[in-house]
Design an enzyme around this catalytic site. Sequence first.
Site, mmCIF file in Angstrom:
data_model
loop_
_atom_site.group_PDB
_atom_site.id
_atom_site.type_symbol
_atom_site.label_atom_id
_atom_site.label_comp_id
_atom_site.label_asym_id
_atom_site.label_seq_id
_atom_site.Cartn_x
_atom_site.Cartn_y
_atom_site.Cartn_z
ATOM 1 N N THR A 25 74.247 6.525 15.147
ATOM 2 C CA THR A 25 74.381 5.553 16.231
ATOM 3 C C THR A 25 75.774 4.931 16.193
ATOM 4 O O THR A 25 76.263 4.524 15.136
ATOM 5 C CB THR A 25 73.321 4.449 16.104
ATOM 6 O OG1 THR A 25 72.025 5.040 16.247
ATOM 7 C CG2 THR A 25 73.511 3.375 17.166
ATOM 8 N N HIS B 125 71.031 12.063 14.164
ATOM 9 C CA HIS B 125 72.217 11.568 14.863
ATOM 10 C C HIS B 125 72.778 10.361 14.107
ATOM 11 O O HIS B 125 72.158 9.842 13.175
ATOM 12 C CB HIS B 125 71.857 11.151 16.294
ATOM 13 C CG HIS B 125 70.894 10.002 16.329
ATOM 14 N ND1 HIS B 125 69.524 10.173 16.234
ATOM 15 C CD2 HIS B 125 71.098 8.647 16.423
ATOM 16 C CE1 HIS B 125 68.923 8.987 16.262
ATOM 17 N NE2 HIS B 125 69.861 8.043 16.387
ATOM 18 N N HIS C 186 75.083 5.499 9.790
ATOM 19 C CA HIS C 186 74.022 6.085 8.973
ATOM 20 C C HIS C 186 73.312 7.186 9.752
ATOM 21 O O HIS C 186 73.400 7.257 10.986
ATOM 22 C CB HIS C 186 73.001 5.016 8.564
ATOM 23 C CG HIS C 186 72.219 4.452 9.701
ATOM 24 N ND1 HIS C 186 72.689 3.395 10.470
ATOM 25 C CD2 HIS C 186 71.004 4.801 10.231
ATOM 26 C CE1 HIS C 186 71.800 3.113 11.407
ATOM 27 N NE2 HIS C 186 70.761 3.953 11.292
#
Length: 624
Positions: free
Chosen positions: A505, A503, A581
């Site tokens: 953030t 994922h 990231h």
Amino acid sequence: MSMVRSFFDGLTNVLSGAGTSVDKRVHARYGLNIVDQHQVEASYRTSWLARKIVDMPAHDMTREWRDWKADGELIGKIEAEEKRLCLRERVTQAIVLGRLGGGAIYLGIKGDDPSQPLAVEHIRPGQLSYIAVFSRWQLTIGQEVSDPEDALFGGPDYFQITSIANKVGVRIHPSRMVIFKGAHVMRGIGSQWEDAFWGDPIYQAVGDAIRNADSAQNSFASLIDEATYDVIGIPGLMERLSQPGGDAQLSKRLDAARQGKSNHRAIILDSGEGGKDAETWVTRQVTWAGMPELMAAFLQTVAGASDIPYTRLLGTSATGMSATGEGDKNDYLSSIATKQETMLRPNMVRIDAVMLRSAGIKDELWFDWSPLFEMGEKERAALDKLKADTAKVWGDSGLVPIDALAKGAQNLLTEDGTYPGLDEELKKAEAIVAPDADVAPVVANPDDLGLTSEAKPKPLLKIVGDAAPRPLYVNRPLLNAAEFIAWAKAQGFKTTTPADDLHVTILYSKTPVDWMKMGTDGWGSDAKGNLDVAPGGARIVEPLGDKGAVVLLFTSSSLSWRHEEMVRNGASHDFDEYQSHVTISYDASDVDLSKVEPYRGVLKFGPEVFTEIVEDWKPTGGEA
């Protein structure tokens, strides 16, 4: 008593004669030769130079037109009304007529008596039927209104159309006419009131310079036929002509010489006896030295008189070392901008007051003239970047509501044509049904996202659905996790973050916030709430944090803006700075990161997931 006379050395000098009766200059006087209607028409229709001087400023004043300060829907209605009325073309035509000595625009109101004052506040939608353009010579004006307290002071008490079939004699109230005047005329002894009202044609002051330039050009063209000429010498010519039949003999001799030149490309001459008394035939050429410079000087005078740069008037490049012509062009465009504000805007305000009401729009809107300066691709790109940076600064400051700023930026991009078709795409985006106002923007169940099993977020954080202030963690799951893991394996990572935990953030806020105030994502998401980060760009693989994470750093303005929007709405970010990231692995001790080639493909992220922060969260085992 003796008379003492004082002599002043200056403009008057008795020794040199300057300024005295012997100085020719003191007898020079200006004479007022009025340029009549026929001369104006003849000049405009026959002289290219005279026509350009009239047309060029008029077209430049309306070339880029104007930018309305309104939302896209209202701007669309205004532009549609302008096109229906052919407003831009009519205004340009009226400016041209004004520069020719006076012009006017008539506001044609449906169902109104044109002889009565126009009640602008009572204009109904669709009532402005048309606008018509007249020259001063198509109109007869009434008596001058001399009462300073009258709204029509300084103008006529009526206009009368004199050149339209079946409408001869129709009187028009001045409130229905918008006047475009020529050059200012000072009220004086030699000026008529009608001339002072309409103004002078541009040719009145510039005419001499134009005629001199045209005359110089015509004279030079006449000399071209005499570029070369022959000088023939015949011994005893005058004696032969005095004898009977001398004329015929001379003509016969010249005909023979011309015939020989034509047939044999040679001239046969009598060489005389021993070279004495020989005939001669010499071809000479006219010297043009200084002629081009002289013609250029006349044209430069015209350019100065007309207030149009020489390079602009003639369409030539600037001459001289390091000359670009930018200074002249900028000065000219600045003068055009001044004319737009001082001459054109007052007339446009009167037209708009009627046009906007007729279009069903409040006349409280206002506009700016579009920039006249033409920019190259590099300059335009630099300006676009500056605008984007400025919008970001205002957004970051929190002084402007983000929704209002976004709407303004969208209008700007639509109006200047930066992205063709953007307006339609924005309408489609706005047509997407938004969630009900009483439903929190929270995903209560990952199964509701419609994600594949490997792309579902790992249930390591508790998902909640109420809107009470609480800490907040927002992320987007990586949808193309399989592709990302395949890349990581190829780069030497033995274990990676599990597919259902990959994922990005967006927010990590320990500060309790009202989740409802975080809004919904509008920064680049598609209709399903997904977000694609295009391939390429700055991407780096490096360690991050104190838990052994190795991440792929990348840039995304959509993610950054969304993060900043949440922070402005009360959230915190409990790290030094935000950097988007994706965590590749928590166990990469045996990987030489200097040899890893960053992932360059597209990053496909799913909709935002709102969850609470789990304080004691720890990374789980990786995917082998």
